[in-house]
Design a protein around this motif. Structure first.
Motif, PDB file in Angstrom:
ATOM      1  N   MET A 196      -0.597   1.904  17.360  1.00  0.00           N
ATOM      2  CA  MET A 196      -0.648   3.564  16.709  1.00  0.00           C
ATOM      3  C   MET A 196       0.050   4.015  17.872  1.00  0.00           C
ATOM      4  SD  MET A 196      -5.055   3.948  16.357  1.00  0.00           S
ATOM      5  CE  MET A 196      -5.889   3.195  18.077  1.00  0.00           C
ATOM      6  N   LYS A 197       0.465   5.002  18.029  1.00  0.00           N
ATOM      7  CA  LYS A 197       0.360   6.186  18.683  1.00  0.00           C
ATOM      8  C   LYS A 197       0.721   7.036  17.968  1.00  0.00           C
ATOM      9  CE  LYS A 197       4.646   7.675  21.313  1.00  0.00           C
ATOM     10  NZ  LYS A 197       6.609   7.049  21.905  1.00  0.00           N
ATOM     11  N   PHE A 198       0.433   8.137  18.782  1.00  0.00           N
ATOM     12  CA  PHE A 198       0.145   9.822  18.265  1.00  0.00           C
ATOM     13  C   PHE A 198       0.294  10.620  19.152  1.00  0.00           C
ATOM     14  CE2 PHE A 198      -4.415  10.123  18.539  1.00  0.00           C
ATOM     15  CZ  PHE A 198      -4.801   8.729  18.796  1.00  0.00           C
ATOM     16  N   ALA A 199       0.455  12.184  18.700  1.00  0.00           N
ATOM     17  CA  ALA A 199      -0.228  13.001  20.100  1.00  0.00           C
ATOM     18  C   ALA A 199      -1.377  14.131  19.055  1.00  0.00           C
ATOM     19  CB  ALA A 199       0.754  13.144  19.975  1.00  0.00           C
ATOM     20  N   PHE A 235      -1.152   9.097  23.183  1.00  0.00           N
ATOM     21  CA  PHE A 235      -1.919   7.661  22.591  1.00  0.00           C
ATOM     22  C   PHE A 235      -0.329   6.979  22.079  1.00  0.00           C
ATOM     23  CE2 PHE A 235      -3.931   4.582  21.379  1.00  0.00           C
ATOM     24  CZ  PHE A 235      -5.156   4.335  21.570  1.00  0.00           C
ATOM     25  N   GLY A 236      -0.456   5.724  22.910  1.00  0.00           N
ATOM     26  CA  GLY A 236       0.174   4.393  22.275  1.00  0.00           C
ATOM     27  C   GLY A 236       0.718   3.386  23.272  1.00  0.00           C
ATOM     28  N   GLU A 239      -6.421  -0.766  21.477  1.00  0.00           N
ATOM     29  CA  GLU A 239      -6.087   0.075  21.496  1.00  0.00           C
ATOM     30  C   GLU A 239      -7.112   0.536  21.075  1.00  0.00           C
ATOM     31  OE1 GLU A 239      -1.829  -0.149  19.446  1.00  0.00           O
ATOM     32  OE2 GLU A 239      -3.296  -1.038  17.717  1.00  0.00           O
ATOM     33  N   ASN A 240      -8.054   0.024  19.808  1.00  0.00           N
ATOM     34  CA  ASN A 240      -9.063   0.627  19.380  1.00  0.00           C
ATOM     35  C   ASN A 240     -10.541   0.964  20.098  1.00  0.00           C
ATOM     36  OD1 ASN A 240      -8.330   0.075  16.588  1.00  0.00           O
ATOM     37  ND2 ASN A 240      -9.241  -1.855  16.320  1.00  0.00           N
ATOM     38  N   TRP A 242      -8.938   3.964  22.274  1.00  0.00           N
ATOM     39  CA  TRP A 242      -9.247   5.100  21.783  1.00  0.00           C
ATOM     40  C   TRP A 242     -11.155   5.443  21.285  1.00  0.00           C
ATOM     41  CZ3 TRP A 242      -8.370   9.791  20.189  1.00  0.00           C
ATOM     42  CH2 TRP A 242      -8.321  10.576  18.943  1.00  0.00           C
ATOM     43  N   LEU A 249     -12.761   8.968  22.279  1.00  0.00           N
ATOM     44  CA  LEU A 249     -13.201   9.231  21.939  1.00  0.00           C
ATOM     45  C   LEU A 249     -15.230   9.937  22.545  1.00  0.00           C
ATOM     46  CD1 LEU A 249     -12.955   8.098  17.915  1.00  0.00           C
ATOM     47  CD2 LEU A 249     -12.570  10.051  18.735  1.00  0.00           C
TER      48      LEU A 249
END
Lengths: 384, 384
Positions: free
Chosen positions: A1-4, B13-14, B240-241, B244, B248
């Motif tokens: 996953m890649k996001f802003a 993120f990524g 990744e999880n 993230w 969070l």
């Protein structure tokens, strides 16, 4: 996953929080313009209440009360002229999505010159706007949770968003008690809009892990609370839940964007002044059906899964009954309708489809199946 | 429900997003100070990589590399002096929580004069700071997702946060691939910290509907992914999880605050330089047990329910086995430990408890059961 993820909203939520508007406004300016509509905030007494709260806090205010649904560039020009003439340092949007969007666009144009549509189309760029406070009185648009202002140019019929962090409200005062004066038919329409925001951001190509959980929560809250409110059996908690779902819906589209239903709905409401939620009610089942049929095997397993989640949230089983689940929900809130019933004619279809690709390229590109001109025409025909 | 939500983070993120640091930094300044630690970002090659990316983008940089765990006011003074001497317009925090917090505090002090602890205690107030970019290399602190910088004053042993939106990073570049160089023991400790952030924000008196869903997602992600990563069987998605989940966790405490475990952990790590996650591992089961036993019937049904949710998230059944669920999780990551093993002695208890009430009043007030001095002393004794 890649996001802003960047969404600098500032929310104050709860029954009675409107009482804080005076002192909160005073932190930004001693002179405000209130942007509102012709009727409901006067009938409900809210406008007078806000004027008095502002006065008590030492904030002078002028009122622009000529915003109609699907606000036009003309209304924005008039409102901006008032903001400038009053030398206001703050713009307060009071009402439904149209009033909030007009407030945002006017706060923007008060600091910028030229043609608003040039900024809408990105031909001219600015990051300046006056501070904005938003007070929603309908629970659908979610404009209080993002940096979008949807404006219609009456010369072209183009209905398209001005976008950017500069028009995110410095403060959104979200008071669920203000929703209770909405007529039932408006509640159904705006509540379905909130549901669509959550569904569209969830299936969007620009979805992020954070907008996904927010969208799921928004869907759950509308799905569990809108029908009782529409029937008159919902309690205060149900009003809080649908109001919060609406803000969540605004927030998620603010990051993940909308998809084909919103994109394809803008042209009809741009030329026929259709109530946005009613346009969505006519189009969403048609588009959902066609999308699920059109999702390729393998590559789009994730989109298929997401439609299954949406369906289950609305009482269905999997992606195959997603359209039926949406239709059943619409039935419960008496919102089963066609575009034809709302004044769209078959001879409009060519213009509508071309306009959709013009004003809604981003939303259409975010959709799990990217529709071309002919497919969009067929969608309009199927929804007539 | 009544709540406020304001958290203007800007996340990228990524895997591989670190490559963007040069161009992103250039948008803020042509001169940056990188704040990092003595070892790991050098060994891993990350510091050199970042220096080269900045250089390519035309950003000059100086490095302050003397930040140790639990950064002190002395380190901040030294780093701030470098930022000022270099006339840097940007501070980049590169590393774990200590490095990011040192970067935040230095960016703040570069724009303010006087004693940092006066700002920490709110005796002096400022909303000014240099722009900050944060790049976490551990997945626990979540500092990249909030406006906290935890600083220790070596003169008093006080470990307390500087707080405010001015030290929220203008951009956080969160690259899960950068986590993979962490030693296993560090991973366990920081991963448990991330879990604690989510659990504490979830049970906090300042919890909001939005932080609740984010906290639940954070708990779920740590619970499902940390153990496989610790065992070496986790894949890229697990990294990744957990990464993230850590962001969070930082975000949710940024809005909802921490509660008693973080509040009570600060004094031991303030005087004995304990690894934060290990201090939490010693204290959290003791505090959770005492809290659940101490929740009154009726009024606190919601807190009881929330502990049941936490327990289920960790494989338990209800609030009664919540402490056991946390202990089982700690066992899986070899983090069952006492404060005694980490150098705390029974004669420290009085100072610790008094200091907890001094530095952590807000966190202790947010807890579902508000502990007084004697109860906090007993908690330290039970955790020895």
């Amino acid at each position: 996953m890649k996001f802003a993820f960047h969404l600098p909203v500032n929310l104050l939520f709860g029954n009675g929080v409107i009482e804080e508007i005076g002192v909160r406004a005073a932190a930004y300016s001693r002179k405000a313009v209130i942007v509102t509509g012709r009727g409901s905030t006067k009938k409900s007494g809210l406008l007078d209440r806000v004027l008095s709260l502002l006065e008590k806090a030492g904030v002078e205010s002028a009122v622009y009360d000529k915003v109609a649904p699907n606000p036009t560039t003309d209304a924005i020009s008039e409102c901006t002229a008032l903001v400038k003439a009053e030398k206001a340092g703050l713009v307060i949007g009071l009402g439904g999505g149209s009033m909030m969007d007009a407030a945002k666009a006017s706060a923007f144009m008060a600091k910028n010159s030229g043609d608003l549509m040039d900024y809408v189309y990105g031909r001219t760029v600015s990051t300046e706007a006056l501070p904005i406070i938003l007070v929603p009185t309908t629970c659908g648009t979610g404009s209080e949770g993002n940096g979008f202002a949807v404006i219609t140019d009456p010369k072209t019929g183009d209905k398209k968003s001005l976008r950017g962090p500069m028009i995110i409200a410095k403060l959104s005062i979200i008071d669920p008690e203000l929703m209770k004066t909405m007529p039932r038919s408006v509640l159904a329409s705006v509540g379905f809009d909130a549901l669509c925001h959550a569904m569209e951001a969830y299936i969007s190509a620009a979805a992020t892990p954070l907008t996904d959980i927010m969208a799921l929560e928004g869907m759950r809250l509308v799905s569990e609370n809108l029908i009782p409110l529409y029937r008159g059996t919902g309690d205060g908690e149900a009003w809080e839940n649908v109001t919060w779902a609406s803000t969540l819906g605004g927030m998620v589209i603010g990051v993940a964007g909308v998809t084909a239903p919103h994109g394809i709905e803008h042209p009809p409401s741009g030329i026929r002044n259709i109530q946005h939620g009613r346009g969505l009610a006519a189009l969403t089942p048609v588009i959902t059906d066609r999308t699920i049929a059109g999702i390729g095997a393998g590559t789009s397993a994730r989109a298929r899964e997401k439609y299954a989640v949406i369906s289950r949230c609305l009482g269905g089983k999997n992606e195959k009954d997603c359209t039926a689940s949406i239709k059943r929900f619409l039935q419960e809130i008496d919102l089963v309708m066609t575009l034809g019933e709302q004044g769209i004619k078959s001879e409009d279809v060519d213009w509508l489809a071309e306009n959709a690709l013009k004003v809604s390229a981003a939303g259409i590109a975010n959709h799990p199946v990217v529709f071309g001109l002919e497919e969009i025409k067929q969608i309009y025909r199927d929804a007539l």
